[in-house]
Design an enzyme around this catalytic site. Structure first.
Site, PDB file in Angstrom:
ATOM      1  N   THR A  17      69.470  56.292  44.624  1.00 57.30           N
ATOM      2  CA  THR A  17      68.803  57.441  45.254  1.00 57.30           C
ATOM      3  C   THR A  17      69.420  58.756  44.776  1.00 57.30           C
ATOM      4  OG1 THR A  17      70.314  57.195  47.114  1.00 57.30           O
ATOM      5  CG2 THR A  17      68.121  56.228  47.375  1.00 57.30           C
ATOM      6  N   ASP A  19      70.959  61.804  42.090  1.00 61.61           N
ATOM      7  CA  ASP A  19      70.402  62.748  41.131  1.00 61.61           C
ATOM      8  C   ASP A  19      70.167  62.144  39.746  1.00 61.61           C
ATOM      9  OD1 ASP A  19      69.957  65.171  42.243  1.00 61.61           O
ATOM     10  OD2 ASP A  19      71.237  66.207  40.763  1.00 61.61           O
ATOM     11  N   LEU A  20      71.160  61.409  39.285  1.00 56.08           N
ATOM     12  CA  LEU A  20      71.073  60.882  37.922  1.00 56.08           C
ATOM     13  C   LEU A  20      69.897  59.906  37.788  1.00 56.08           C
ATOM     14  CD1 LEU A  20      72.575  60.876  35.149  1.00 56.08           C
ATOM     15  CD2 LEU A  20      73.589  58.731  35.901  1.00 56.08           C
ATOM     16  N   ARG A  49      72.182  53.838  49.833  1.00 56.08           N
ATOM     17  CA  ARG A  49      72.529  53.673  51.249  1.00 56.08           C
ATOM     18  C   ARG A  49      71.441  54.199  52.177  1.00 56.08           C
ATOM     19  NH1 ARG A  49      78.511  55.755  50.353  1.00 56.08           N
ATOM     20  NH2 ARG A  49      77.301  56.867  48.785  1.00 56.08           N
ATOM     21  N   ASP A 184      78.457  58.405  27.144  1.00 58.18           N
ATOM     22  CA  ASP A 184      78.662  59.823  26.897  1.00 58.18           C
ATOM     23  C   ASP A 184      77.292  60.303  26.433  1.00 58.18           C
ATOM     24  OD1 ASP A 184      79.019  62.290  25.502  1.00 58.18           O
ATOM     25  OD2 ASP A 184      81.165  61.909  25.555  1.00 58.18           O
ATOM     26  N   HIS A 185      76.552  60.966  27.314  1.00 58.18           N
ATOM     27  CA  HIS A 185      75.135  61.192  26.987  1.00 58.18           C
ATOM     28  C   HIS A 185      74.955  62.062  25.738  1.00 58.18           C
ATOM     29  CE1 HIS A 185      75.454  65.043  29.163  1.00 58.18           C
ATOM     30  NE2 HIS A 185      74.327  65.391  28.569  1.00 58.18           N
ATOM     31  N   LYS A 189      72.050  62.177  21.976  1.00 64.57           N
ATOM     32  CA  LYS A 189      71.220  63.314  21.544  1.00 64.57           C
ATOM     33  C   LYS A 189      70.870  63.174  20.068  1.00 64.57           C
ATOM     34  CE  LYS A 189      73.221  66.657  24.794  1.00 64.57           C
ATOM     35  NZ  LYS A 189      72.161  67.231  25.602  1.00 64.57           N
ATOM     36  N   GLU A 223      76.757  76.982  28.641  1.00 67.76           N
ATOM     37  CA  GLU A 223      75.596  76.843  29.524  1.00 67.76           C
ATOM     38  C   GLU A 223      75.395  78.100  30.352  1.00 67.76           C
ATOM     39  OE1 GLU A 223      75.463  72.678  31.285  1.00 67.76           O
ATOM     40  OE2 GLU A 223      77.585  73.154  31.392  1.00 67.76           O
ATOM     41  N   ASP A 242      85.525  67.831  32.406  1.00 63.42           N
ATOM     42  CA  ASP A 242      84.078  67.626  32.483  1.00 63.42           C
ATOM     43  C   ASP A 242      83.425  67.619  31.097  1.00 63.42           C
ATOM     44  OD1 ASP A 242      81.595  67.430  33.942  1.00 63.42           O
ATOM     45  OD2 ASP A 242      81.208  69.529  33.410  1.00 63.42           O
ATOM     46  N   HIS A 247      82.527  64.965  25.784  1.00 67.42           N
ATOM     47  CA  HIS A 247      81.509  65.449  24.840  1.00 67.42           C
ATOM     48  C   HIS A 247      82.106  66.198  23.642  1.00 67.42           C
ATOM     49  CE1 HIS A 247      79.066  64.313  28.128  1.00 67.42           C
ATOM     50  NE2 HIS A 247      79.069  65.442  28.788  1.00 67.42           N
ATOM     51  N   LYS A 347      80.608  77.407  31.738  1.00 66.26           N
ATOM     52  CA  LYS A 347      79.410  77.556  32.563  1.00 66.26           C
ATOM     53  C   LYS A 347      79.175  79.038  32.859  1.00 66.26           C
ATOM     54  CE  LYS A 347      79.409  73.034  34.702  1.00 66.26           C
ATOM     55  NZ  LYS A 347      78.226  72.494  34.017  1.00 66.26           N
TER      56      LYS A 347
HETATM   57  C1  BG6 Z   1      77.576  66.800  31.831  1.00 66.02           C
HETATM   58  C2  BG6 Z   1      78.517  67.675  32.612  1.00 66.02           C
HETATM   59  O1  BG6 Z   1      78.254  65.703  31.308  1.00 66.02           O
HETATM   60  O2  BG6 Z   1      77.007  67.566  30.768  1.00 66.02           O
HETATM   61  C3  BG6 Z   1      77.791  68.887  33.155  1.00 66.02           C
HETATM   62  O3  BG6 Z   1      79.066  66.917  33.692  1.00 66.02           O
HETATM   63  C4  BG6 Z   1      77.091  69.630  32.047  1.00 66.02           C
HETATM   64  O4  BG6 Z   1      78.676  69.748  33.842  1.00 66.02           O
HETATM   65  C5  BG6 Z   1      76.239  68.677  31.209  1.00 66.02           C
HETATM   66  O5  BG6 Z   1      76.264  70.621  32.628  1.00 66.02           O
HETATM   67  C6  BG6 Z   1      75.689  69.374  29.983  1.00 66.02           C
HETATM   68  O6  BG6 Z   1      74.796  68.517  29.350  1.00 66.02           O
HETATM   69  P1  BG6 Z   1      73.634  69.059  28.424  1.00 66.02           P
HETATM   70  O7  BG6 Z   1      72.968  67.822  27.923  1.00 66.02           O
HETATM   71  O8  BG6 Z   1      72.741  69.904  29.294  1.00 66.02           O
HETATM   72  O9  BG6 Z   1      74.286  69.880  27.358  1.00 66.02           O
END
Ligand code: BG6
Length: 504
Positions: A17, A19-20, A49, A184-185, A189, A223, A242, A247, A347
């Site tokens: 439930t 955000d991700l 939950r 690691d998203h 990309k 960002e 973070d 990243h 940020k």
């Molecule tokens: C996440 C961080 O891993 O990556 C965030 O926890 C950050 O704080 C985000 O905003 C940035 O990802 P992207 O894909 O928008 O560059």
């Protein structure tokens, strides 16, 4: 490592439930279905939950796909997916919940013919990683004799080396390294995957990709957003944990690695690890003058007044947590000795951009370089996000009779060329988990070496006072970050290609 052809599986999302799941995971699953990449034998169980029925959960997911998916929702396709999504309510330490879930997964396995294959996705706060993995083990839900059992772990993977080692021990007692997918998203990309191709599939770049021709490399991920609703998490993290530990260091490894002997997962990972092993150790004195931290004060972004970090929800009014970090570092090997890598992330800055800029060395001080002190260097910028593409800056003649020299740009705008809509990182990554391909996930030793590096900075910061806030929201960060480069007679580059702007 064997890459399976059988993609069928039941995916369980712990934190279903959250955000991700709503913003990224389920929209990614929908997009995979849309692109005909989702296996037919597939189902999702979201664990949370909240008290929801399957139908209520499906309805909430429908809204999220509408809102967050890059592809427009097609009701016929949605109906296919809808029936594959289930909800299970229990708290992560509830034994009965796991027993019931196991029975349910077995039933789904029969219904969907998923051959016992299971993916467990931990989209939860890190304090739950250990308990969930433990319970899955205690309830015999990780037996690989019948189908694969893979665990996907979101970051943060620990908060320092020690906690990461502990966590890793706990996870690998239950899941082997092969079955552990540390997300690691950034690695999902498109342009990040393109770095290796640009470097190793072009005869013009690789020969000059070294300290003989390169002056410095800048890696930026900045960002405009603040901490949004993640103040609680961010107070325990900060920009270094973070963004930099994961990243940014991943971008660095791909930019600096040697060509691997083959494209096999372990060959690529081995080369990335070697970069991390070659990072010059940072002494407290070096850190003092070459690592900058900052925290945003109030300001305005795109005409909107925004609060200081200390006034964000769930943030202490005296917080000492950094929302910006910039540093100079060196990779001590034959290829890179003497070439500084500058990294920055923060940020609430004036723009959103992730990019890597390679600045090439100048020619000897003769001919045009002698006559024209203002000549710009050659730059190669890989734009990762939100614009995707590559810009190359070179010098050319300004038309006219004066022989003036101008910096010109050749650019490849991927978003323009392929009509945007490149797959989201999570689509690629989920697909790779189903396929059993861990290339775009971080191996344990990568995590370990990254923490070693970051820990040295965290340690040095402990004994140093900071005077936050030290940059205004909407600015380009603390003044010291500019000084970091100007002291070296350099500056941060921000190559705005004309066509990127015009065609966006
Ligand atoms: C996440 C961080 O891993 O990556 C965030 O926890 C950050 O704080 C985000 O905003 C940035 O990802 P992207 O894909 O928008 O560059």
């Amino acid at each position: 490592m064997e890459i399976t052809k059988d993609l069928s599986c039941v995916m369980t999302i712990f934190g279903g439930t959250g955000d991700l799941a709503h913003r990224k995971l389920i929209p990614a699953i929908y997009n995979l279905l849309h692109e005909n990449m989702l296996p037919e034998n597939f189902a999702v169980v979201a664990v949370g939950r909240r008290d929801l029925s399957h139908e209520e959960y499906r309805d909430s997911i429908y809204q999220s796909i509408q809102k967050f998916s890059r592809l427009k929702i097609d009701n016929d396709l949605w109906n296919v997916l809808r029936n594959k999504i289930y909800y299970s309510k229990f708290s992560f330490d509830d034994n009965l919940g796991y027993s019931k879930l196991n029975e349910f997964l077995k039933a789904l396995d029969k219904e969907y013919h998923t051959n016992g294959n299971r993916m467990y996705y931990l989209a939860v706060a890190p304090e739950y990683f250990e308990v969930i993995v433990d319970k899955l083990n205690n309830h015999n839900m990780v037996d690989t004799r019948e189908g694969f059992k893979r665990v996907v772990i979101e970051k943060p993977f620990g908060r320092d080396l020690k906690s990461a080692q502990y966590l890793n021990k706990k996870i690998t007692e239950v899941f082997s390294e092969d079955n552990t997918y540390r997300i690691d998203h950034y690695l999902g990309k498109e342009m990040i995957q393109n770095i290796m191709i640009i470097r190793f599939a072009n005869s013009i770049f690789e020969p000059i990709w070294n300290n003989k021709y390169i002056d410095n490399i800048q890696i930026t991920a900045i960002e405009t957003v603040g901490v949004e609703n993640r103040g609680g998490y961010y107070e325990k993290a900060g920009a270094l944990r973070d963004m930099v530990q994961n990243h940014m260091l991943q971008l660095l490894t791909l930019t600096a690695m040697e060509p691997p002997p083959s494209l096999k997962t372990e060959h690529i990972r081995d080369e990335k690890v070697k970069v991390l092993q070659s990072l010059e150790k940072l002494t407290p004195e070096f850190i003092k003058s070459n690592v900058v931290r900052g925290q945003y004060g109030a300001g305005s972004i795109e005409g909107k007044v925004v609060p200081a970090y200390r006034n964000e929800a769930n943030v202490s009014p005296e917080s000492k947590v950094e929302t910006f970090a910039a540093l100079k570092m060196h990779v001590q090997n034959f290829r890179w000795a003497g070439v500084p890598f500058y990294i920055r992330s923060g940020k609430r800055l004036d723009r959103k951009s992730t990019e890597i800029t390679v600045q090439f060395k100048e020619l000897p001080n003769i001919l045009y370089f002698k006559e024209n002190k203002e000549l710009q260097p050659n730059l190669l910028t890989i734009k990762v996000n939100p614009m995707e593409g590559v810009v190359f800056q070179f010098n050319g003649k300004e038309p006219g009779s004066r022989n003036n020299i101008l910096p010109l740009q050749m650019d490849f705008c991927q978003n323009c060329e392929f009509e945007s809509n490149t797959p989201e990182a999570y689509e690629r990554l989920l697909y790779d988990v189903m396929k059993g391909d861990p290339t775009l996930f971080t191996r344990w030793d990568e995590v370990e070496y990254s923490w070693k590096f970051v820990d040295s900075i965290l340690e040095a910061w402990k004994s140093e006072e900071n005077s936050f806030p030290n940059y205004e929201a909407g600015s380009n960060g603390p003044r010291e970050a500019e000084l970091l480069l100007s002291r070296d007679n350099r500056k941060w580059w921000n190559i705005e290609s004309n066509s990127f702007c015009a065609r966006k």
